[in-house]
Design an enzyme around this catalytic site. Sequence first.
Site, PDB file in Angstrom:
ATOM      1  N   ALA A 107       0.834  -1.202   0.000  1.00  0.00           N
ATOM      2  CA  ALA A 107       0.000   0.000   0.000  1.00  0.00           C
ATOM      3  C   ALA A 107       0.865   1.247   0.000  1.00  0.00           C
ATOM      4  CB  ALA A 107      -0.931   0.003   1.210  1.00  0.00           C
TER       5      ALA A 107
ATOM      6  N   ARG B 169      -4.437  -0.088  12.485  1.00  0.00           N
ATOM      7  CA  ARG B 169      -4.693  -0.315  13.907  1.00  0.00           C
ATOM      8  C   ARG B 169      -3.779   0.566  14.761  1.00  0.00           C
ATOM      9  NH1 ARG B 169      -3.786  -6.606  14.167  1.00  0.00           N
ATOM     10  NH2 ARG B 169      -2.081  -5.896  12.826  1.00  0.00           N
TER      11      ARG B 169
ATOM     12  N   TYR C 256     -10.027   0.187  11.289  1.00  0.00           N
ATOM     13  CA  TYR C 256     -10.629  -0.041   9.978  1.00  0.00           C
ATOM     14  C   TYR C 256     -12.124   0.284  10.001  1.00  0.00           C
ATOM     15  CZ  TYR C 256      -6.279  -2.674   9.668  1.00  0.00           C
ATOM     16  OH  TYR C 256      -4.964  -3.050   9.723  1.00  0.00           O
TER      17      TYR C 256
ATOM     18  N   LYS D 111      -4.623  -9.998  -3.739  1.00  0.00           N
ATOM     19  CA  LYS D 111      -4.587 -11.439  -3.979  1.00  0.00           C
ATOM     20  C   LYS D 111      -3.918 -12.138  -2.801  1.00  0.00           C
ATOM     21  CE  LYS D 111      -0.253 -11.220  -4.169  1.00  0.00           C
ATOM     22  NZ  LYS D 111       0.526 -11.893  -3.103  1.00  0.00           N
TER      23      LYS D 111
ATOM     24  N   ARG E 107       3.852 -14.054   5.952  1.00  0.00           N
ATOM     25  CA  ARG E 107       3.941 -15.094   4.915  1.00  0.00           C
ATOM     26  C   ARG E 107       4.323 -16.440   5.495  1.00  0.00           C
ATOM     27  NH1 ARG E 107       5.971 -10.404   2.679  1.00  0.00           N
ATOM     28  NH2 ARG E 107       5.181  -9.828   0.596  1.00  0.00           N
TER      29      ARG E 107
END
Length: 343
Positions: free
Chosen positions: A16, A38, A59, A98, A167
């Site tokens: 982003a 947050r 959010y 994605k 990840r």
Amino acid sequence: MSRKLRFGIMSTARIARNAMIPGILKSERCEVKAVASRNKEKAAELAKRYHIDRHYGSYDELLHDPDIDAVYIPLPNHLHKIWSIKAAEAGKHVLCEKPAALTEADVREMAEVAKAHDVLFAEAFMYRYHPKHARVREIIESGEIGELRGIHGSFTFNNASDKGNVRYSQEMGGGSIYDVGCYPISAARMIYGQEPRAVTAHAFFSEEHDGVDMMVHGLMEFGSGLGLTFECGMWTYSRCSLEISGTEGRIELPCAFGWERMEHMSQICIHTPKGSREEKVGIYNHFALQADAMAAAVMDGRPLPYGPDDSIRNIRAIEACLRSARTSSRIEIPPVEDKPFHA
């Protein structure tokens, strides 16, 4: 120029900060109205960096902003579903990173909620919006490389030392297939214009990284004898390429999917018995083009180039790859037409 599509950015994630926000700022029909995290200090810092009007420390606050038309969601994979649904329920159009979610059932639910609340849902495979892929289609259709015979895709990098990275968490939807294998899979589906029938995947799972797939080699079967061979990994040398082979030649995309070196994204290499040549389509920001496609769909009523149906088909293929890797077996992929989604 008509009014712009007003985006809220749901996270200060690296993609982003360094890619999507700069892309939206370069777009013709979109603007970033607010950013949320947050950690309110992080949101404030990012808003200041890009001169964004508003920032929020949650959010939910962003979703309650009446001046936000659409949200971009680059949260960890396991959070895509819940926040896409919350955004749709708040009347916001959704552009979600994605993979759209972790299972086909989840993506279907997300699509149904978006449909029920009359908002659009799209998955953010930005590379598909670059004009070079239209040019590749022209070359294939011209017959210059003959009949298609196969595709090979590679998307790898080495970030294994960062063991706290999302990840490397199974619970959070980590692993190389979800993170980068989804790119060559989606590219093969796009180029062939059909869905895979079966997949065989072999993976290296690392107990140092919560048992996620750190390197995968796969063979995906399509109709008419066509196939995709691919490699994806997070603990190996970096590659980001696609090669399309035909009976009379081949097309190479040395930088097929990346997002940090836009000047290299336009390169197309064509090899035939007559010789080799390189084409440059031009330097485009595919994040900007993706945002403008969303704006055209929202404000002009144009069809999304890649809507919920595409996301459902792609996650079905991804899930099959993961099952194959975990079970060391060939997995058949049932036709998606048995449960179509119509937006």
